[in-house]
Write an enzyme that holds these catalytic residues in place. Structure first.
Site, PDB file in Angstrom:
ATOM      1  N   LYS A 166      39.422  39.270  36.602  1.00 58.13           N
ATOM      2  CA  LYS A 166      40.693  39.971  36.407  1.00 58.13           C
ATOM      3  C   LYS A 166      41.471  39.993  37.719  1.00 58.13           C
ATOM      4  CE  LYS A 166      40.762  44.383  36.631  1.00 58.13           C
ATOM      5  NZ  LYS A 166      41.556  44.922  37.718  1.00 58.13           N
ATOM      6  N   LYS A 188      44.113  45.192  46.522  1.00 60.35           N
ATOM      7  CA  LYS A 188      42.780  45.140  45.915  1.00 60.35           C
ATOM      8  C   LYS A 188      42.483  43.742  45.383  1.00 60.35           C
ATOM      9  CE  LYS A 188      40.054  47.094  42.121  1.00 60.35           C
ATOM     10  NZ  LYS A 188      39.844  45.875  41.348  1.00 60.35           N
TER      11      LYS A 188
END
Length: 147
Positions: free
Chosen positions: A91, A22
């Site tokens: 992030k 991801k």
């Protein structure tokens, strides 16, 4: 169970591999948005309209999800509302940098993508969407991608 929350499910490996996949995918997304912004900036300086340049890109080998969907729907429209928050992108970029660093890879594009994403946060009035990367390039280069 995963089929209830996603249409495309890929087993990528053991524990942590899904998080890595991801983060690395979002790293490529961020670099695609930034690269497209650089190309559209240059095209604008040559008098090429952003929508026309995107049509050229999307009919060629350099097309990407960013050029096909994000720019037409969220940047050229001036909405900057793809639904993926810049903070989440940052992030994931941090995770991707950690992963590549831990594996000993030299990743200057990853480093640059993180710097660009962090810098672009200043160009939004509200918590920014990751497509704000394009607005950052507009401001830095004195061009406008929006119609």
């Amino acid at each position: 169970m995963l089929g209830l929350i996603g249409a495309s499910i890929h087993h990528v490996g053991g524990p942590g591999a899904g998080d890595a996949a991801k983060a690395l995918n979002n790293l490529l997304s961020a670099t695609n948005i930034a690269a497209a912004a650089e190309i559209l900036s240059a095209a604008s300086r040559f008098g090429i309209e952003p929508a026309v340049m995107l049509a050229v890109i999307n009919a060629s080998t350099s097309r990407s999800q960013a050029s096909e969907f994000k720019y037409p729907r969220h940047v050229l429209s001036g909405k900057f509302d793809s639904g993926f928050a810049m903070d989440l992108m940052l992030k994931d970029l941090g995770i991707a940098r950690t992963l590549t660093s831990e594996t000993g890879l030299d990743t200057p594009v990853t480093d640059a993508a993180q710097v660009v994403a962090q810098s672009s946060r200043a160009y939004a009035d509200t918590p920014p969407d990751h497509t704000e990367i394009a607005r950052y390039y507009e401001a830095r280069n004195g061009v406008l991608f929006r119609e």
